[in-house]
Design a protein around this motif. Structure first.
Motif, mmCIF file in Angstrom:
data_model
loop_
_atom_site.group_PDB
_atom_site.id
_atom_site.type_symbol
_atom_site.label_atom_id
_atom_site.label_comp_id
_atom_site.label_asym_id
_atom_site.label_seq_id
_atom_site.Cartn_x
_atom_site.Cartn_y
_atom_site.Cartn_z
ATOM 1 N N ILE A 93 0.877 -1.193 -0.100
ATOM 2 C CA ILE A 93 0.066 -0.050 -0.068
ATOM 3 C C ILE A 93 0.763 1.214 0.097
ATOM 4 O O ILE A 93 1.708 1.339 1.067
ATOM 5 N N ASN A 153 -6.892 2.755 3.885
ATOM 6 C CA ASN A 153 -6.912 1.439 3.101
ATOM 7 C C ASN A 153 -6.042 0.379 3.969
ATOM 8 O O ASN A 153 -6.346 -0.739 4.016
ATOM 9 N N THR A 159 -7.622 -3.346 5.482
ATOM 10 C CA THR A 159 -7.000 -4.489 4.745
ATOM 11 C C THR A 159 -6.422 -5.640 5.800
ATOM 12 O O THR A 159 -6.736 -6.638 5.562
#
Length: 198
Positions: A31, A47, A51
């Motif tokens: 990421i 994110n 995740t």
């Protein structure tokens, strides 16, 4: 799963150095983002939190990639640990799954608390000195209800900062300051409890 996270502050900066370091240790998912570390709410970090799952490991090139301010970094690491996620920082050789890593994390929390206490002490001493000389300092007292309303609107996630300022009349600086104060207090209270019972 091993999840690598890389960040630089602006579009003009490159991620190559971080990516090279992360590739050397290996990861399952990457990421990356280009966004300032002064803001805790950012797409890449969100994110990351969406995740990760319990048992995962987050790998970063440097602890500073998680944020610019010590309290923000500590808060992020603590939130990940609450989800059962460990953090490895390559530059600092920090691994929160080890006793040494845990000790380093607690030490950072203690230093952050010390910095906060010293700042409060200096401010209080300065105000006392000014008061003794008859000087009137400080901002006008903020309407408590306005602050409460502004924070409630902010927490709802349905209003932009611009909307909150327009609705409540609170300034942008005051809103951000109150959010930071609340986050710092919540985090330090949390770390204090975990240290007390560890």
């Amino acid at each position: 799963m091993r999840i690598a996270y890389a960040r630089v502050s602006t579009d003009k900066q490159e991620l190559y150095r971080q990516l090279d370091a992360l590739e050397r240790v290996g990861y399952d998912k990457l990421i990356q983002e280009k966004f300032t570390g002064t803001q805790k709410k950012r797409a890449g970090l969100n994110n990351l939190f969406n995740t990760v799952r319990s048992g995962d490991i987050v790998i970063i090139e440097s602890i500073s990639r998680l944020g610019r301010k010590t309290l923000d970094i500590l808060s992020t690491v603590e939130e990940l640990k609450e989800q059962g996620v460990e953090v490895i920082s390559l530059k600092e050789n920090l691994d929160t799954s080890t006793p040494t890593g845990q000790a380093m994390f607690q030490m950072m929390a203690v230093i952050a608390q010390l910095e906060r206490d010293l700042t409060v002490q200096r401010v209080n001493e300065g105000l006392a000195s000014a008061k003794a000389r008859g000087v009137k300092l400080g901002r006008p007292i903020m309407d408590t209800q306005k602050v409460t309303d502004a924070l409630r609107l902010y927490d709802s996630g349905n209003y932009s900062v611009k909307d909150i300022i327009r609705i409540t009349g609170i300034s942008q600086g005051s809103l951000y300051r109150k959010i930071k104060e609340r986050e710092s207090k919540q985090f330090l209270d949390k770390v204090g409890k975990s240290t007390k019972y560890s």
